[in-house]
Design an enzyme around this catalytic site. Structure first.
Site, PDB file in Angstrom:
ATOM      1  N   ASP A  17       0.832  -1.201   0.000  1.00 33.14           N
ATOM      2  CA  ASP A  17       0.000   0.000   0.000  1.00 33.14           C
ATOM      3  C   ASP A  17       0.872   1.259   0.000  1.00 33.14           C
ATOM      4  O   ASP A  17       1.733   1.425   0.860  1.00 33.14           O
ATOM      5  CB  ASP A  17      -0.884  -0.026   1.250  1.00 33.14           C
ATOM      6  CG  ASP A  17      -2.161   0.779   1.100  1.00 33.14           C
ATOM      7  OD1 ASP A  17      -2.128   1.815   0.434  1.00 33.14           O
ATOM      8  OD2 ASP A  17      -3.191   0.361   1.659  1.00 33.14           O
ATOM      9  N   THR A  54      -6.837   3.147  -2.415  1.00 33.52           N
ATOM     10  CA  THR A  54      -6.679   1.738  -2.051  1.00 33.52           C
ATOM     11  C   THR A  54      -7.742   0.817  -2.646  1.00 33.52           C
ATOM     12  O   THR A  54      -7.423  -0.229  -3.205  1.00 33.52           O
ATOM     13  CB  THR A  54      -6.669   1.603  -0.517  1.00 33.52           C
ATOM     14  OG1 THR A  54      -5.547   2.318  -0.009  1.00 33.52           O
ATOM     15  CG2 THR A  54      -6.562   0.147  -0.099  1.00 33.52           C
ATOM     16  N   ASP A  95      -9.697  -4.055   5.611  1.00 28.09           N
ATOM     17  CA  ASP A  95     -10.740  -4.947   5.087  1.00 28.09           C
ATOM     18  C   ASP A  95     -10.773  -4.933   3.567  1.00 28.09           C
ATOM     19  O   ASP A  95     -10.825  -5.978   2.924  1.00 28.09           O
ATOM     20  CB  ASP A  95     -12.116  -4.584   5.672  1.00 28.09           C
ATOM     21  CG  ASP A  95     -12.414  -3.101   5.647  1.00 28.09           C
ATOM     22  OD1 ASP A  95     -12.270  -2.457   4.586  1.00 28.09           O
ATOM     23  OD2 ASP A  95     -12.807  -2.562   6.698  1.00 28.09           O
ATOM     24  N   HIS A 130       1.120   8.288   5.221  1.00 32.50           N
ATOM     25  CA  HIS A 130       0.184   9.374   5.516  1.00 32.50           C
ATOM     26  C   HIS A 130       0.628  10.177   6.744  1.00 32.50           C
ATOM     27  O   HIS A 130       0.459  11.399   6.774  1.00 32.50           O
ATOM     28  CB  HIS A 130      -1.216   8.812   5.771  1.00 32.50           C
ATOM     29  CG  HIS A 130      -1.996   8.541   4.521  1.00 32.50           C
ATOM     30  ND1 HIS A 130      -2.387   9.540   3.658  1.00 32.50           N
ATOM     31  CD2 HIS A 130      -2.459   7.384   3.983  1.00 32.50           C
ATOM     32  CE1 HIS A 130      -3.065   9.017   2.649  1.00 32.50           C
ATOM     33  NE2 HIS A 130      -3.112   7.707   2.820  1.00 32.50           N
ATOM     34  N   ASP A 174      -0.930  -0.374  -4.687  1.00 33.41           N
ATOM     35  CA  ASP A 174      -2.289   0.077  -5.019  1.00 33.41           C
ATOM     36  C   ASP A 174      -2.325   1.542  -5.421  1.00 33.41           C
ATOM     37  O   ASP A 174      -3.341   2.040  -5.903  1.00 33.41           O
ATOM     38  CB  ASP A 174      -3.250  -0.185  -3.858  1.00 33.41           C
ATOM     39  CG  ASP A 174      -2.812   0.477  -2.562  1.00 33.41           C
ATOM     40  OD1 ASP A 174      -1.682   0.998  -2.507  1.00 33.41           O
ATOM     41  OD2 ASP A 174      -3.602   0.453  -1.600  1.00 33.41           O
ATOM     42  N   HIS A 218      -2.375  10.811  -1.655  1.00 39.69           N
ATOM     43  CA  HIS A 218      -2.435  10.273  -3.010  1.00 39.69           C
ATOM     44  C   HIS A 218      -3.847  10.452  -3.545  1.00 39.69           C
ATOM     45  O   HIS A 218      -4.709  11.017  -2.873  1.00 39.69           O
ATOM     46  CB  HIS A 218      -2.058   8.792  -2.997  1.00 39.69           C
ATOM     47  CG  HIS A 218      -2.817   8.007  -1.971  1.00 39.69           C
ATOM     48  ND1 HIS A 218      -4.056   7.466  -2.198  1.00 39.69           N
ATOM     49  CD2 HIS A 218      -2.516   7.707  -0.671  1.00 39.69           C
ATOM     50  CE1 HIS A 218      -4.494   6.877  -1.103  1.00 39.69           C
ATOM     51  NE2 HIS A 218      -3.581   6.998  -0.156  1.00 39.69           N
TER      52      HIS A 218
END
Length: 556
Positions: free
Chosen positions: A49, A90, A173, A320, A363, A497
């Protein structure tokens, strides 16, 4: 007599050569049939990620030989790999990797988006028709029902008459649900809060398998509640910025964003397991759990191909919070490299070296902190959304007499109310164009497009093409706006992003193992190419919405 003997000899030679030719032909046929498809015992899909491509090159000298370097040196590296759509976030990222197409087709147009039919915001994996498994919270009310197409994992299940297993694992999730597809045997994600356990949904199962419960109760997760120190001497981290600066966020009780990070919540064994997501230990927990699934689910133990989908999410949380130039990010990737080496070594032992296939991608990418770029005299900045909204509302009232003409805003798109427009006796395309022209004059906005343009045109390159690939006719908005390069709407600390800009689209793509050539390419490849490449390798049907193409250079 001589003629008779000669004829016999010739007949024998002809028969022998004919027989030999037949055997050779049969061998050629067999050889060709072997090349039609590969049958690795296991495919492992890894999504990191928020991983920019340059994290490979920037930290290269610090990586060990068994992680990223092994994947590149003994596998195939696509150096110019990109997302060909926006928003780069994501949910759409994981869906696009596994469906072989873009949000225009698979329908996951954001992590969240305004639903025009329900008149509310919806979550990409949310589904309250299912219940949580393993927790009393609503964190397990998830399913892939909003994803409109099949995935490569779905196609594997169909191709093997569901004998091939699919297990998906992620802290997030959506990082498990979307890669797992509609037909996964199981998808697991991490419930932080004050629980710190792996959970699932009744979409997949009625209760957690015993091995998952045992893992949750083993104390392995609590063991990671400890101080975050650097893997190596921090003075060696010359590839990142200073440890103490104003571009990074803080953990609770911290006065500076510096190592070691050892706040009370990070050290507590009984509460706030959410904080682990913001440390590299979240990735290690994911790796540990994925390897437990490998063993307990007997993945890759027979001739029928299984699939293990792993998404490492802590890289995003840390990016982040601290930004792409932080020592925290550098340490996170050095630790992830160790986790990858552990995964590959375990696959060698459990599945067999050369018996499995791996791909690794991301992603989305991320922007450098604009405040930092400004201080380096590089154009960048922040879009003041509150000021823009006030100006925009004034425009709507003046132009149309009401702000009700706009129903919602999500993913840099405005959604208009058709009924209000009809009552004003105006054309939808005309209103879209007027609003697009208005927004174009706002600080920080570089380009605007209308839904009418997305309907009427077929863009083949540049920003318009990227926007169109992410625009779904039923789910996307009426007016789309794009920020100037280097501009974001975000706090002054940390990275983000979502844009169609190259810092958000350029990510790694590595292939390794069974059926994969050694090498690299600088030819452009795109996210939707991954699924059809794996499908071609396995000789199975492409996901049913596929728009990408197999990367032929990769396949052996």
């Amino acid at each position: 007599m001589r003629k008779t003997n000669l004829l016999v000899i010739l007949l024998v030679l002809f028969t022998a050569s004919s027989s030999l030719a037949q055997r050779k032909g049969k061998n050629v046929t067999l050889e060709k049939s072997k090349q039609i498809a590969q049958s690795p015992k296991l495919v492992v899909g890894i999504v990191v990620d928020q991983m920019r491509y340059d994290y490979l090159t920037r930290f290269w000298n610090h990586y060990g030989e068994g992680g990223f370097k092994r994947l590149i040196n003994d596998g195939f590296n696509c150096k110019d790999h990109h997302f060909n759509y926006a928003p780069t976030s994501t949910g759409p990222g994981h869906a696009s990797v596994y469906t072989g197409t873009t949000p225009a087709t698979h329908g996951i147009v954001g992590n969240n988006w305004y639903d025009k039919i329900q008149d509310k915001s919806v979550y990409c994996a949310g589904d309250d028709t299912y219940q949580s498994v393993g927790t009393s919270s609503d964190a397990g009310e998830m399913s892939p029902h909003r994803m409109l197409t099949t995935t490569i994992t779905d196609q594997l299940r169909l191709h093997t008459q569901k004998r091939g297993k699919v297990i998906a694992v992620s802290l997030k999730d959506r990082g498990a649900v979307l890669p797992g597809g509609h037909a996964a045997n199981a998808a697991y994600w991490f419930e932080g809060a004050d629980e710190g356990k792996w959970i699932s949904s009744t979409y997949y199962m009625k209760q957690l398998p015993k091995w998952v419960t045992d893992f949750n109760e083993s104390g392995k997760i609590k063991a990671y509640k400890k101080a975050w120190t650097t893997l190596k001497d921090i003075n060696l981290y010359l590839e990142s910025g200073s440890d103490n600066n104003s571009y990074e966020g803080l953990f609770e009780d911290e006065t500076t964003p510096t190592f070691p990070h050892s706040t009370p919540n990070l050290l507590s064994k009984e509460k706030d397991f959410e904080i682990l997501k913001y440390t590299p230990y979240g990735n290690s927990i994911t790796a540990d759990f994925a390897l437990e699934a490998l063993e307990k689910e007997n993945l890759g133990t027979d001739a029928i191909t299984d699939f293990l989908a792993i998404s490492f999410s802590s890289t995003d949380y840390i990016g982040h919070k601290f930004g792409v130039n932080s020592k925290e990010i550098q340490d996170t990737y050095l630790r992830l490299d160790v986790d990858l080496e552990q995964i590959l070594n375990t696959l060698d032992q459990k599945v067999g070296e050369g018996q499995y296939t791996v791909f690794l991608t991301a992603d989305h990418g991320a922007i450098n902190v604009p405040a930092y770029l400004n201080d380096q005299k590089i154009p960048a900045g922040y879009v003041e959304m509150d000021a823009n909204k006030e100006k925009f509302d004034q425009f709507l009232k003046y132009k149309y007499g009401t702000t009700d003409i706009v129903k919602g805003n999500s993913n840099h798109q405005y959604f208009l109310d058709r009924k209000v427009i009809d009552n004003l006796d105006m054309d939808l395309d005309h209103v879209q164009e007027e609003i697009a022209f208005e927004l174009l004059g706002y600080e920080g906005i570089a380009k605007t497009y209308t839904g009418y343009q997305m309907w009427q045109n077929e863009y083949i390159k540049g920003i318009p093409s990227i926007i169109q690939n992410g625009w779904n006719q039923k789910r996307s908005g009426d007016v789309i706006y794009v920020y100037k390069p280097g501009f974001i709407s975000y706090p002054k600390t940390g990275s983000t992003h979502g844009s169609p800009m190259i810092y958000d689209t350029h990510v790694p793509l590595l292939f390794f193992g069974n059926g994969i050539k050694k090498g690299s390419t600088t030819n452009r490849t795109e996210i939707p190419d991954i699924a059809p490449t794996i499908a071609t390798l396995l000789g199975i049907a492409f996901p049913n919405g596929t728009t990408g193409k197999p990367i032929g250079e990769v396949l052996d």
